[in-house]
Write a protein that holds these residues in place. Structure first.
Motif, short mmCIF file in Angstrom:
data_model
loop_
_atom_site.label_atom_id
_atom_site.label_comp_id
_atom_site.label_asym_id
_atom_site.label_seq_id
_atom_site.Cartn_x
_atom_site.Cartn_y
_atom_site.Cartn_z
N GLU A 95 43.84 33.41 -37.24
CA GLU A 95 42.13 32.83 -36.87
C GLU A 95 41.32 32.94 -37.31
O GLU A 95 40.79 31.84 -36.30
CB GLU A 95 41.63 34.81 -36.36
CG GLU A 95 42.55 35.49 -35.16
CD GLU A 95 42.11 36.48 -34.53
OE1 GLU A 95 41.32 37.65 -35.01
OE2 GLU A 95 42.74 37.04 -33.80
N GLU A 124 36.25 26.94 -32.36
CA GLU A 124 36.11 27.72 -31.16
C GLU A 124 36.82 29.01 -31.56
O GLU A 124 38.32 29.31 -32.40
CB GLU A 124 36.90 27.62 -30.31
CG GLU A 124 36.29 26.26 -29.13
CD GLU A 124 37.03 25.46 -27.80
OE1 GLU A 124 37.39 26.63 -27.06
OE2 GLU A 124 37.29 24.72 -27.52
N PHE A 162 39.60 31.93 -31.39
CA PHE A 162 40.70 32.31 -30.71
C PHE A 162 40.94 33.67 -30.52
O PHE A 162 41.62 33.68 -31.84
CB PHE A 162 41.85 30.86 -30.32
CG PHE A 162 41.41 30.06 -30.13
CD1 PHE A 162 42.05 29.64 -28.60
CD2 PHE A 162 41.64 28.75 -31.02
CE1 PHE A 162 40.67 28.41 -28.59
CE2 PHE A 162 41.07 28.03 -30.40
CZ PHE A 162 40.53 27.30 -29.01
N VAL A 176 50.48 32.10 -24.82
CA VAL A 176 49.43 31.98 -23.97
C VAL A 176 48.96 32.62 -22.92
O VAL A 176 49.31 32.74 -21.26
CB VAL A 176 48.77 30.40 -23.90
CG1 VAL A 176 47.24 30.50 -24.09
CG2 VAL A 176 49.58 30.16 -25.31
N GLY A 215 43.38 32.95 -22.14
CA GLY A 215 42.81 33.05 -23.51
C GLY A 215 42.98 33.29 -25.07
O GLY A 215 42.73 32.76 -25.29
N ALA A 251 46.99 27.37 -29.57
CA ALA A 251 45.49 26.92 -29.10
C ALA A 251 45.16 25.00 -28.85
O ALA A 251 44.66 25.47 -27.95
CB ALA A 251 44.93 26.91 -31.20
N LEU A 305 45.29 25.31 -25.59
CA LEU A 305 44.08 26.07 -24.70
C LEU A 305 42.98 24.66 -24.56
O LEU A 305 41.80 24.94 -23.97
CB LEU A 305 43.49 27.74 -25.54
CG LEU A 305 44.66 28.47 -25.08
CD1 LEU A 305 44.24 30.04 -26.75
CD2 LEU A 305 44.54 29.03 -24.10
#
Length: 581
Positions: free
Chosen positions: A15, A24, A26, A40, A43, A71, A74
């Motif tokens: 993370e 960001e 996640f 996924v 989110g 990620a 996303l």
């Protein structure tokens, strides 16, 4: 020898890495036991609970590759409608999208491309099986080694490179390449099982995030056999919680417009918690994420709900239930007040103690006067007005559990305690408020104002009959709002007393430690202002997490909820005396 690496061992590092790369946060969470393909959802990135490989380093690299790839979806991908597409089109369009987002992610971090390439261990073959052709294409796009003899692969690479030169940030452009390639496969008469799910490389997710899929609504013959209804007019089953119970709705008269399905539900939309008249005010509060050591600003939406209806017989019933105990309390309070009403020889007070003044002057003349002049009389009535208390009740679903006696719920016993405490506080003449809370995700934290500081108990406490328990326990947000309320009080001493039966939790939080850490930060913030906090926990296994939140000496575990009224009263008398010391 195989080495096993658990996701929990590398979860925090993953993370933090994603935060550093993509700027960001996640969430990285474990898949359920019967799932192995990364995915996924909502989110968040879901990875296998563990990986076994020839070395621990290889397993760690797999987790890192999978997290970075997911990620990148996303950040760079846009889910598209899959209506009318067959499995061949979905697989090839997803394959091209995988290559596009990895190329984008590697622009700023070239080493990322080498990390992805290490997962393509198998060399491409010249087989005409669909899965082998698809793997050859994925291998070539990821490694840049365009030495395949397949005209199909060569064409695909050429189209991909042209699209990269034209506009690599346009996912629709690359989707059209996938659809064209699927058409070529059909022209080549290369068949595939349309119902197979293809995971060409293990580190890549199942690409369900890329497609808005809508399945047919189950027919009557397809209904679950466990007796529970499960239906959705969109074909996607939603399991919601209303008043702590699973709720599903289905209406055959659903209206479809612009590709979306709307459902007409005649039943009450609001929770039964709010079925009475009420007034609401909205607030936003931050939340502390211990994994990234950062605040999430305006993360929680809180509604303060003020009861406007009354259940007139509830208060009388609860008072009658503990009438003898309340009388004993009042006798104790009366004797205590008589004993403490005037305290002589105090440093501060509203009245001069003339006897102490004479004694002080005599000592002064003799040259033996103390440095402190204790020449005042302190009045308990005035000192007690320097204390305000806010009682914060946990109104989550677990409060509906029966106590050991099997007759009363934990909620009933807690409400009984508030009535007894109210009698005690009114006898002492203290300023106090009775509030409650629960939550249904960070966007729906409910804060129930049962009795506020400036309200009379006689007019406000009858609303106790309307109090229900449901949903979850987002304690940090509730504590911050409780402090917002009590911080406006002028009393010198302030205390927030939490009564709860379990650790903080919520439906959108999968890390058990997350809300505990946030609640601990909320308590530290509050106590840094001089306001005190204390917790009465009805969870006999609470010591570990409740001490983390409230610190040693600032909580008490009540193993028998039936004793809560007595414990609460004794606790408050002890706290009251400590403030007067």
């Amino acid at each position: 020898m195989k080495y096993k690496v658990l996701l929990s061992d590398v979860q925090r590092q993953l993370e933090l890495t994603l935060l550093a790369v993509f700027e960001e946060h996640f969430r990285v969470l474990p898949l359920s036991e019967n799932e192995i393909a990364p995915t996924v959802r909502a989110g968040a990135i879901f990875l296998p609970e563990f990986i076994e490989m020839d070395s621990a380093h290889q397993a760690q690299q797999f987790f890192l590759s999978a997290a970075l790839h997911a990620a990148a979806h996303l950040v760079y991908s846009q889910p598209s409608d899959s209506s009318g597409l067959n499995n061949r089109q979905l697989v090839l369009s997803s394959l091209i999208e995988d290559a596009r987002i990895e190329r984008l992610a590697s622009q700023n971090f070239p080493g990322m491309a080498k990390l992805f390439q290490r997962n393509f261990i198998k060399k491409p073959s010249s087989s005409l099986l669909f899965e082998e052709i698809a793997y050859s294409l994925a291998y070539t796009l990821a490694t840049g080694k365009n030495d395949s003899d397949s005209p199909f692969v060569k064409k695909a690479v050429r189209l991909f490179d042209e699209a990269v030169s034209e506009d690599m940030c346009n996912p629709q452009l690359f989707r059209s390449i996938g659809l064209a390639l699927a058409n070529d496969i059909g022209q080549m008469r290369i068949s595939m099982n349309e119902r197979d799910e293809f995971i060409l490389v293990a580190y890549r997710d199942d690409n369900s995030y890329l497609w808005d899929k809508f399945e047919e609504v189950a027919s009557e013959q397809d209904q679950p056999s466990d007796g529970q209804e499960s239906a959705s007019v969109t074909g996607m089953a939603y399991d919601e919680v209303q008043d702590g119970r699973s709720v599903v709705e289905y209406d055959e008269k659903a209206i479809q417009a612009d590709g979306l399905v709307f459902q007409a539900v005649e039943e009450e939309v609001e929770s039964h918690l709010l079925s009475h008249s009420k007034e609401q005010s909205a607030y936003s509060y931050p939340e502390w994420d211990y994994k990234i050591a950062r605040w999430k600003r305006d993360w929680c939406s809180l509604n303060e709900i003020v009861y406007t209806d009354r259940a007139d017989d509830t208060l009388a019933h609860r008072v009658d239930k503990y009438r003898n105990f309340v009388k004993k309390l009042q006798q104790i309070i009366h004797s205590y007040q008589s004993e403490m009403h005037r305290r002589k020889k105090q440093e501060d007070g509203s009245e001069l103690d003339f006897e102490s003044i004479i004694d002080y002057m005599i000592d002064f003349k003799m040259g033996s006067a103390a440095t402190e002049s204790r020449i005042y009389i302190d009045h308990l009535k005035e000192r007690q007005q320097e204390l305000s208390l806010l009682v914060l009740l946990d109104l989550s679903e677990s409060m509906n559990d029966l106590d050991l006696d099997g007759e009363n719920t934990v909620l009933d016993l807690t409400l009984d305690s508030t009535v007894v405490l109210s009698e005690l506080l009114d006898s002492l003449g203290h300023s106090y408020a009775l509030h409650g809370f629960n939550s249904n995700g960070r966007g729906e934290v409910s804060y129930f104002n049962i009795k506020d500081f400036d309200q009379e108990a006689e007019s406000s406490l009858p609303s106790l009959g309307l109090v229900k328990a449901a949903y979850s326990t987002r304690l940090g947000a509730a504590l911050r709002h409780a402090f917002h309320k009590i911080s406006k009080r002028r009393e010198r001493h302030k205390l927030i007393l939490v009564i709860t039966d379990g650790q903080p939790s919520d439906i959108d939080v999968y890390d058990a430690r997350y809300l505990i850490e946030d609640s601990a930060i909320a308590v530290k913030e509050i106590e840094s202002t001089g306001c005190k906090t204390f917790c009465l926990s009805l969870d006999k296994n609470a010591d570990e997490y409740v001490q983390k939140i409230f610190r040693k000496g600032h909580y008490e575990v009540v193993e028998k909820p039936g004793k809560l009224p007595q414990v609460l009263s004794k606790l408050y008398l002890r706290v009251f005396k400590s403030f007067l010391a």
